[in-house]
Design an enzyme around this catalytic site. Structure first.
Site, PDB file in Angstrom:
ATOM      1  N   LYS A 150       1.038   4.118  -2.980  1.00  0.00           N
ATOM      2  CA  LYS A 150       0.708   5.522  -2.718  1.00  0.00           C
ATOM      3  C   LYS A 150       1.916   6.435  -2.946  1.00  0.00           C
ATOM      4  CE  LYS A 150      -3.624   4.924  -1.677  1.00  0.00           C
ATOM      5  NZ  LYS A 150      -4.691   5.468  -2.535  1.00  0.00           N
ATOM      6  N   TYR A 179       0.840  -1.212   0.000  1.00  0.00           N
ATOM      7  CA  TYR A 179       0.000   0.000   0.000  1.00  0.00           C
ATOM      8  C   TYR A 179       0.870   1.255   0.000  1.00  0.00           C
ATOM      9  CZ  TYR A 179      -3.696   3.227   1.488  1.00  0.00           C
ATOM     10  OH  TYR A 179      -4.586   4.274   1.578  1.00  0.00           O
TER      11      TYR A 179
END
Length: 249
Positions: free
Chosen positions: A161, A157
């Site tokens: 990002k 994640y």
């Protein structure tokens, strides 16, 4: 900003819940024609479209599973077919598959990178076609504090990002001369379904560490996205706006 987006067309990916839903509602209030994409929550997406329609706003929902590389282009094409243009793209769709790197499967890495990062690239590429013809557009990518500072147990994640931030800065330099801006927001701990599985003690530590000692809500993030997508933000591009209550990094 009532009617600030009058006649403009906005696509919010992952718009059926959380930050996406709050953002779609705010765009509607500002006069935009609003499209959302959703993966599987048809009832929630239909409910949002109905809510916008009852308030007098044009709205539509497009089913698109961004784990499929064809889906972002299909979603953009559906919106342009419906309304003939696309002025704003909000790349918000995302998911998590949290675990430590030593336990993380390649499949869990791949689906997070595909959904959170590659799909944003593909949606942006598709959206830039009508935007370049119009010589106007706004792209806002929803990154995360995890993409700035990293987060243990979220290597996939965090990487996705962080990649969105790089994508934001690179695209901003490519299309700025055509009156198209590309920016990102980096929310901290926000009350959404994605954060509901985080340990309570982690959320409490984050709350105590923030300059504004509370956990954020989608309504704290949506106004920043709408501002960056507005004509008023026309000289802002390639930027990453932290929305984290002043958490130290």
């Amino acid at each position: 900003m009532p009617d600030a987006f009058s006649e403009q067309v906005v696509l919010v990916t992952g718009g059926s819940r959380g930050i996406g839903r709050a953002t779609a509602l705010l765009f509607g209030e500002a006069g935009a024609r609003v499209a959302i994409s959703y993966k599987s929550r048809k009832a929630e997406a239909d409910s949002l479209v109905e809510q916008l329609s009852h308030a007098g706003h044009e709205a539509m929902a497009v089913q698109a599973d961004f784990a499929d590389s064809a889906a972002p282009g299909v979603a953009v094409e559906a919106v342009v077919k419906q309304w003939g243009r696309l002025d704003v793209l909000v790349n918000n769709a995302g998911l998590t598959r949290d675990t430590l790197v030593m336990r993380m499967s390649e499949a869990d890495w791949d689906i997070v990178i595909q959904t959170n990062l590659k799909a944003a690239f593909l949606a942006s590429k598709a959206a830039l076609r009508p935007m370049l013809k119009q010589r106007y557009g706004r792209i806002v990518n929803v990154s995360s504090l995890a993409g700035v500072a990293g987060n243990a147990g979220q290597a996939n994640y965090s990487a996705s990002k962080a990649g969105l931030i790089g994508l934001t800065k690179a695209m901003a330099k490519e299309v700025g001369s055509r009156n198209i801006t590309v920016n990102a927001v980096a929310p901290g701990f926000i009350t959404t379904e994605l954060t509901s599985s985080l340990p309570a003690d982690l959320l409490e530590r984050a709350r105590q560490a923030a300059a504004i000692p509370r956990i954020g809500t989608p309504d704290d993030v949506a106004p920043a996205i709408v501002f960056l997508a507005s004509r008023a933000a026309g000289y802002i591009t390639g930027q990453v706006l932290g929305i984290d209550g002043g958490l130290p990094i």
